[in-house]
Design a protein around this motif. Structure first.
Motif, PDB file in Angstrom:
ATOM      1  N   LYS A 112      40.495  27.179  48.540  1.00  0.00           N
ATOM      2  CA  LYS A 112      40.199  28.574  48.891  1.00  0.00           C
ATOM      3  C   LYS A 112      39.561  29.013  49.979  1.00  0.00           C
ATOM      4  CE  LYS A 112      39.594  28.493  43.805  1.00  0.00           C
ATOM      5  NZ  LYS A 112      40.924  28.896  43.308  1.00  0.00           N
ATOM      6  N   CYS A 138      34.914  35.030  48.493  1.00  0.00           N
ATOM      7  CA  CYS A 138      36.185  34.241  48.352  1.00  0.00           C
ATOM      8  C   CYS A 138      37.467  35.323  48.827  1.00  0.00           C
ATOM      9  CB  CYS A 138      36.481  33.663  47.268  1.00  0.00           C
ATOM     10  SG  CYS A 138      37.900  32.674  46.855  1.00  0.00           S
ATOM     11  N   SER A 176      28.341  32.222  46.506  1.00  0.00           N
ATOM     12  CA  SER A 176      29.107  33.363  46.382  1.00  0.00           C
ATOM     13  C   SER A 176      28.552  34.734  46.208  1.00  0.00           C
ATOM     14  CB  SER A 176      30.502  32.971  45.458  1.00  0.00           C
ATOM     15  OG  SER A 176      29.610  33.058  44.136  1.00  0.00           O
ATOM     16  N   PHE A 204      37.056  31.170  52.316  1.00  0.00           N
ATOM     17  CA  PHE A 204      35.683  31.916  52.295  1.00  0.00           C
ATOM     18  C   PHE A 204      35.389  32.482  53.566  1.00  0.00           C
ATOM     19  CE2 PHE A 204      35.852  29.163  48.824  1.00  0.00           C
ATOM     20  CZ  PHE A 204      35.203  29.895  47.610  1.00  0.00           C
ATOM     21  N   TYR A 234      32.957  28.610  42.077  1.00  0.00           N
ATOM     22  CA  TYR A 234      32.562  28.736  43.608  1.00  0.00           C
ATOM     23  C   TYR A 234      31.395  27.593  43.577  1.00  0.00           C
ATOM     24  CZ  TYR A 234      35.896  32.612  43.857  1.00  0.00           C
ATOM     25  OH  TYR A 234      37.005  33.347  43.786  1.00  0.00           O
ATOM     26  N   LYS A 265      34.253  32.890  38.123  1.00  0.00           N
ATOM     27  CA  LYS A 265      34.384  32.781  39.585  1.00  0.00           C
ATOM     28  C   LYS A 265      33.173  32.139  39.934  1.00  0.00           C
ATOM     29  CE  LYS A 265      38.659  33.461  40.004  1.00  0.00           C
ATOM     30  NZ  LYS A 265      39.768  32.226  40.166  1.00  0.00           N
TER      31      LYS A 265
END
Length: 275
Positions: free
Chosen positions: A150, A233, A116, A152, A106, A102
């Motif tokens: 996505k 996220c 992130s 955040f 990101y 991830k």
């Protein structure tokens, strides 16, 4: 994937004494189980260790062992040219391969001034608790942004007892701060204020800034002063949680009780952010 073509990761963990050896073993075992990455596990410790999976142990003697975690940042900086990605963690935070997947995903969709991060959790039965969610920290409800489909948001407590950095991110942070030393919070605050010409007179005793402990600052410096805004996220919230294995804060063991947030409280905030 051929071993030669896998991303090479340096995971530097800090260990003090033998009280949490069982957690350290679990963390190391999980790191060495990653399928898509070659992970070299290095532990900076005040005592010798003989644990399967640890590739390198550096036994370090210090007058002040509150600074033992900082030696991990120095170790990462020394090896910055030799690996593709770097992990720092305390010996009781369980990294998953998904965390790496991830983080890389990101990095490709977040703006260049964002990075992130993870949220710590503890668990009792099927219930999740979030020890970092306590006064005076809250979500920034005005920070919600969408990138790559996505969502955040920024959580104001940037402490997570760990960090994950790609080489590019490490290089950028190293251009902003001395990666081998702790940042002086008060001096940094003053520089920012003077630069923005927002103050003409000040008393250093009353600077309104929350200062993390030296142990915490090993990771919080990276997120506060490294040129990035830390984003979580929230549309994949559970993929970005990291388990604090001792679960000490739930019941306040060893004097560590805080105003904790249970799963219902946290998820109510996540739902509010998503809306």
């Amino acid at each position: 994937m051929d071993s030669q073509n896998k991303m090479h990761i340096l995971a530097v963990l800090v260990n003090y004494g033998d009280e949490q050896i069982s957690y350290l073993k679990a963390v190391v075992t999980k790191l060495k189980s990653f399928k898509k990455y070659n992970v070299h596990v290095l532990v900076n410790s005040n005592i010798p260790l003989s644990i399967e999976g640890i590739d390198t142990v550096k036994v370090i003697e210090l007058e002040d062992y509150q600074l033992l975690p900082l030696t991990c940042r120095k170790t990462i900086w020394e090896h910055r040219k030799n690996y593709d990605l770097f992990i720092y963690g305390e010996n009781d935070h369980l990294f998953l391969e998904t965390h790496i997947d991830k983080h890389l995903e990101y990095e490709n969709i977040l703006p260049s001034n964002m990075i992130s991060g993870l949220i710590q959790y503890e668990k009792s039965g099927d219930e999740f608790y979030f020890p970092g969610y306590h006064e005076p920290f809250e979500w920034d409800f005005n920070s919600v942004r969408s990138y790559g489909g996505k969502k955040f948001a920024h959580f104001k407590n940037v402490h997570q007892a760990s960090f994950i950095l790609t080489k590019n991110q490490l290089d950028k942070i190293g251009s902003k701060i001395n990666f081998c030393e702790l940042v002086d919070d008060r001096e940094s605050w003053l520089k920012i204020k003077w630069k923005n010409a927002q103050i003409k007179f000040f008393d250093r005793k009353f600077i309104p800034i929350h200062c993390y402990s030296r142990k915490c600052k090993v990771n919080t410096d990276v997120f506060k002063y490294g040129g990035y805004k830390k984003m979580i996220c929230i549309s994949e919230f559970k993929d970005n949680l990291i388990h604090h294995l001792p679960n000490l804060y739930i019941y306040g063991e060893k004097g560590r009780r805080k105003l904790r947030s249970d799963e219902n409280t946290m998820m109510a905030c996540i739902n509010k952010l998503l809306k």
